[in-house]
Design a protein around this motif. Structure first.
Motif, PDB file in Angstrom:
ATOM      1  N   MET A   1      20.628  36.945  24.607  1.00 19.57           N
ATOM      2  CA  MET A   1      21.736  36.248  25.277  1.00 19.57           C
ATOM      3  C   MET A   1      22.965  37.156  25.257  1.00 19.57           C
ATOM      4  SD  MET A   1      23.405  32.548  24.317  1.00 19.57           S
ATOM      5  CE  MET A   1      24.770  31.915  25.269  1.00 19.57           C
ATOM      6  N   PRO A   2      23.665  37.326  26.374  1.00 20.74           N
ATOM      7  CA  PRO A   2      24.840  38.189  26.395  1.00 20.74           C
ATOM      8  C   PRO A   2      25.916  37.657  25.456  1.00 20.74           C
ATOM      9  CG  PRO A   2      24.093  37.665  28.625  1.00 20.74           C
ATOM     10  CD  PRO A   2      23.333  36.780  27.704  1.00 20.74           C
ATOM     11  N   VAL A   3      26.586  38.625  24.792  1.00 19.89           N
ATOM     12  CA  VAL A   3      27.649  38.219  23.880  1.00 19.89           C
ATOM     13  C   VAL A   3      28.892  37.881  24.684  1.00 19.89           C
ATOM     14  CG1 VAL A   3      26.721  39.625  22.023  1.00 19.89           C
ATOM     15  CG2 VAL A   3      28.397  40.612  23.586  1.00 19.89           C
ATOM     16  N   ASN A   4      29.761  37.097  24.081  1.00 24.31           N
ATOM     17  CA  ASN A   4      31.030  36.713  24.707  1.00 24.31           C
ATOM     18  C   ASN A   4      32.157  37.294  23.867  1.00 24.31           C
ATOM     19  OD1 ASN A   4      32.974  35.481  26.269  1.00 24.31           O
ATOM     20  ND2 ASN A   4      32.846  33.523  25.161  1.00 24.31           N
TER      21      ASN A   4
ATOM     22  N   THR B   1      35.483  38.058  22.218  1.00 18.22           N
ATOM     23  CA  THR B   1      36.751  37.327  22.096  1.00 18.22           C
ATOM     24  C   THR B   1      37.759  38.050  21.218  1.00 18.22           C
ATOM     25  OG1 THR B   1      35.849  36.078  20.231  1.00 18.22           O
ATOM     26  CG2 THR B   1      35.595  35.099  22.437  1.00 18.22           C
ATOM     27  N   TYR B   2      37.306  39.055  20.483  1.00 22.06           N
ATOM     28  CA  TYR B   2      38.232  39.780  19.606  1.00 22.06           C
ATOM     29  C   TYR B   2      37.903  41.262  19.696  1.00 22.06           C
ATOM     30  CZ  TYR B   2      34.187  39.843  16.503  1.00 22.06           C
ATOM     31  OH  TYR B   2      32.935  40.026  15.980  1.00 22.06           O
ATOM     32  N   PRO B   3      38.850  42.112  19.459  1.00 19.13           N
ATOM     33  CA  PRO B   3      38.587  43.557  19.492  1.00 19.13           C
ATOM     34  C   PRO B   3      37.605  43.939  18.382  1.00 19.13           C
ATOM     35  CG  PRO B   3      40.950  43.106  19.578  1.00 19.13           C
ATOM     36  CD  PRO B   3      40.277  41.816  19.233  1.00 19.13           C
ATOM     37  N   GLY B   4      36.633  44.706  18.693  1.00 23.97           N
ATOM     38  CA  GLY B   4      35.645  45.117  17.698  1.00 23.97           C
ATOM     39  C   GLY B   4      34.332  45.513  18.344  1.00 23.97           C
ATOM     40  N   VAL B   5      33.328  45.674  17.494  1.00 19.24           N
ATOM     41  CA  VAL B   5      32.006  46.105  17.931  1.00 19.24           C
ATOM     42  C   VAL B   5      31.075  44.900  17.949  1.00 19.24           C
ATOM     43  CG1 VAL B   5      30.029  47.597  17.452  1.00 19.24           C
ATOM     44  CG2 VAL B   5      32.351  48.411  16.996  1.00 19.24           C
ATOM     45  N   TYR B   6      30.375  44.742  19.044  1.00 17.82           N
ATOM     46  CA  TYR B   6      29.432  43.645  19.185  1.00 17.82           C
ATOM     47  C   TYR B   6      28.009  44.205  19.308  1.00 17.82           C
ATOM     48  CZ  TYR B   6      33.461  40.673  20.199  1.00 17.82           C
ATOM     49  OH  TYR B   6      34.634  39.984  20.124  1.00 17.82           O
ATOM     50  N   ILE B   7      27.059  43.467  18.789  1.00 11.05           N
ATOM     51  CA  ILE B   7      25.650  43.873  18.864  1.00 11.05           C
ATOM     52  C   ILE B   7      24.901  42.890  19.744  1.00 11.05           C
ATOM     53  CG2 ILE B   7      23.495  44.174  17.580  1.00 11.05           C
ATOM     54  CD1 ILE B   7      25.157  45.081  15.206  1.00 11.05           C
ATOM     55  N   GLU B   8      24.143  43.419  20.678  1.00 10.48           N
ATOM     56  CA  GLU B   8      23.345  42.589  21.568  1.00 10.48           C
ATOM     57  C   GLU B   8      21.931  43.150  21.621  1.00 10.48           C
ATOM     58  OE1 GLU B   8      23.118  41.240  26.273  1.00 10.48           O
ATOM     59  OE2 GLU B   8      24.936  42.184  25.464  1.00 10.48           O
ATOM     60  N   GLU B   9      20.943  42.306  21.363  1.00 12.34           N
ATOM     61  CA  GLU B   9      19.540  42.706  21.442  1.00 12.34           C
ATOM     62  C   GLU B   9      19.009  42.433  22.844  1.00 12.34           C
ATOM     63  OE1 GLU B   9      17.270  40.794  18.434  1.00 12.34           O
ATOM     64  OE2 GLU B   9      18.241  41.855  16.781  1.00 12.34           O
TER      65      GLU B   9
END
Length: 648
Positions: free
Chosen positions: A1-4, A6-14
């Motif tokens: 599922m795509p991430v949403n 909302t805050y500055p930083g690093v996101y992980i998406e499988e």
């Protein structure tokens, strides 16, 4: 599922890769249907070795064709099988356990776990063991199978099961019927009909020898018991009564106070009773303790007094005006018995008609018991050789249809009366289906039940074992025939075929068993029932047909995830990827013809196979093509003399 984010930083998406591994199904799980003297009737039971068959179905028996076929199956390399027992007129051995001495005071019926005379080897023991209470509703049940060893008349225990602290209370976790029936392999329990039809035995009174206990010097009385056959309770009566107590009304009051103090008012009640135990609130000379349960089956209270000083006065409760002591109400648990034998078992008879083997489709009996099996690949019914010719052909016709519905392959046994001259005519009338094969002649092997004298047997069990062995060693695409396909345990054949005779039967699609000096008895044919030359069938050979069944079943199971997926190019690409990976793995194992994957197979799923109209109808079409290996049935060596070197 795509991430949403909302805050500055690093996101992980499988991200899904689209890879869904397809695993090939088993190829040689064999189903046997036939008569055995022991075992559950009309139920497919899975076994993995002949020891499992001996424990569950009694082992070899002279009247059981499948018992020898199963032995030969495992001897020749089989590893996995289902057994369906059919027997007409079989009766389970049984024993009635009494809760009292009268003829109508029956508590439980003990039945052998399966029908057959074998149940008369079972012996049942009931004992009460030890308990913190001298009288409870629990009991212990021991069942032992005892048989003779050799010529000795002495019975020797070979199997024992023991069940402790059983209860006749159906609400108890130790309810005898539930505990035994869910875990015993030897017996099943049944409550006698009408045992709990009324509540005449509701309640329990105090009992004991009134003359054996001294009077207490203090004013405290202890009463212990069991409510509804399950919950142990203790009441402490604090009373200022004189000892031994004789005032019934004051005793009832003291017991009521103790019940309230113990928080048992919702479970236990006390009243005055007459000599028979019936309630008599005004004039009864006895005390009755009863459960408040409205369920007549479990409503009972059992009371006992430990033989110590603080409890002895309770034994005198109810002794008013010379009244008698209370009689213990029956708990309806079985009386103690020692090593009592089950009787009345009968093995029944082997099948005598087609219906005896076929059974009922809706009832799932006979071969239709295999409807409950998730997967089987081979079917063996040697009992057809004991039927009349017409009945045997009726079974074969239905069995072939059943195999076609389940993507299985049927190994047919011809009647023992058919010889070389008439086996061809019989085979033509028996079946012409691509999912079946017939093997001739019968094999000769030693019979352990006849002092190891030679006798003839149907070959199907041994052939199924060779199928399994070949699948394991070489793959389902290898013909289960040739010098590697030795029939283990065979000491000959009922008919010795010559090369010309083999040449007569082979074009008819009849697979021959041959004996060669260097190799012994081997399978020398690999054609289906559509393997006759005049049929010109694409399913001429057993390995070609069985490979197709393997692919169909594997891909059927491996594509279930496709259902309800969005029907467009991303899905089609996933299908091509996963099915292509499965087919490529088989190609690398040598399952197909061709020097490259392109020559060996293809998987097509795109807009050409699935049109817009198909999409509108919710259909996705997948086309799988492959080049099967054909066995080298005829090896032709060509020889030519060299005339010499002539210079030109």
């Amino acid at each position: 599922m795509p991430v949403n984010p909302t805050y500055p930083g690093v996101y992980i998406e499988e991200i899904a890769s689209g890879v869904r591994t397809i695993t090939g199904v088993a190829t040689s799980i064999t189903a046997f249907v036939g008569y055995t003297p022991r075992g559950t009737l009309n139920k497919a039971v899975r076994i993995f070795n002949f020891g499992d068959f001996e424990r569950g179905f009694g082992g070899l028996h002279p009247d059981s064709e499948i018992s020898y076929s199963i032995q030969q199956f495992f001897l020749n390399g089989g590893t996995d099988a289902y057994v369906v027992r059919v027997a007409q007129g079989a009766i389970a051995a049984s024993k009635i356990l009494q809760y009292g001495s009268a003829d109508n005071e029956k508590a439980l019926i003990v039945n052998a776990a399966s029908k057959g005379k074998w149940g008369e080897d079972l012996f049942v023991t009931v004992d009460y063991g030890t308990s913190p209470l001298t009288l409870t509703s629990t009991f212990n049940l021991t069942v032992t199978r005892q048989v003779q060893q050799g010529n000795s008349p002495t019975l020797v225990p070979v199997e024992t099961e023991k069940f402790l602290n059983l209860s006749m209370n159906s609400k108890s976790a130790k309810y005898a019927v539930d505990v035994v029936n869910s875990s015993s392999k030897l017996i099943q329990l049944e409550v006698v009909p009408g045992l709990f039809s009324g509540d005449s035995d509701r309640g329990f009174s105090l009992s004991g020898d009134l003359s054996t206990f001294p009077t207490l010097t203090d004013k405290q009385i202890k009463i212990s018991g069991v409510i509804d056959g399950e919950d142990i309770f203790t009441l402490i009566l604090n009373t200022q009564l004189s000892f031994p107590p004789t005032d019934i009304s004051q005793l009832v009051t003291a017991i009521n106070n103790a019940i309230t103090a113990a928080n048992l008012t919702s479970r236990l009640e006390v009243s005055r009773a007459n000599a028979e135990g019936a309630e008599d609130a005004s004039a009864g000379n006895f005390i009755k303790l009863a459960s408040t349960s409205t369920n007549a089956e479990i409503a009972s209270v059992e009371v006992t007094i430990a033989p110590d000083n603080d409890a002895s006065p309770a034994l005198k409760l109810g002794r008013d005006n010379g009244g008698k002591e209370f009689q213990a109400a029956r708990t309806r648990r079985p009386l103690e018995v020692a090593n009592t034998r089950l009787t009345g078992g009968a093995d029944g008879r082997p099948p005598q008609s087609a219906n005896d083997i076929l059974g009922g489709f809706d009832a799932k009996t006979g071969i239709y018991a295999l409807r409950d099996v998730d997967l089987f690949n081979l079917l063996v019914i040697p009992e057809t050789t004991k039927l009349s010719e017409s009945a045997g052909k009726a079974v074969i016709a239905e069995a072939v249809k059943f195999c076609a519905d389940h993507r299985a392959f049927y190994i047919i046994d011809p009647p023992p009366t058919k010889g070389f001259t008439d086996i061809g005519d019989w085979a033509v009338g028996a079946s012409k289906d691509k999912n079946a094969a017939v093997f001739f002649p019968r094999i000769l092997a030693a019979d352990p039940k006849k002092d190891f004298r030679l006798r003839d047997f149907p070959a199907s069990g041994a052939i199924a074992g060779i199928f399994s062995r070949t699948d394991s060693d070489r793959g389902v695409w290898k013909a289960p025939a040739g010098i590697e396909a030795t029939v283990r345990g065979a000491q000959g054949l009922t008919y010795t075929l010559t090369d010309p005779e083999n040449g007569v039967l082979n074009p008819l699609g009849i697979n021959c068993l041959r004996t060669f000096p260097a190799y012994g008895t081997i399978v020398w044919g690999a054609r289906t029932r559509q393997g006759a030359d005049q049929d010109a069938s694409e399913w001429k050979y057993i390995p070609v047909r069985r490979l197709a069944l393997f692919l169909e079943e594997s891909l059927y199971r491996g594509t279930q995830w496709v259902v309800f997926e969005p029907n467009d190019e991303p899905l089609w690409a996933q299908i091509r990827l996963n099915l292509g990976a499965f087919m490529n793995n088989l190609f690398r194992q040598g399952a197909f013809q061709g020097k490259s994957p392109k020559e060996a197979y293809f998987v097509k799923c795109d807009s050409e196979t699935t049109t817009q109209n198909d999409i509108n109808l919710g259909i996705v079409n997948i086309v799988v093509g492959y080049a099967p290996l054909k066995p080298a049935e005829f090896v032709i060596l060509k020889f030519q003399q060299m005339a010499g070197q002539i210079a030109v």
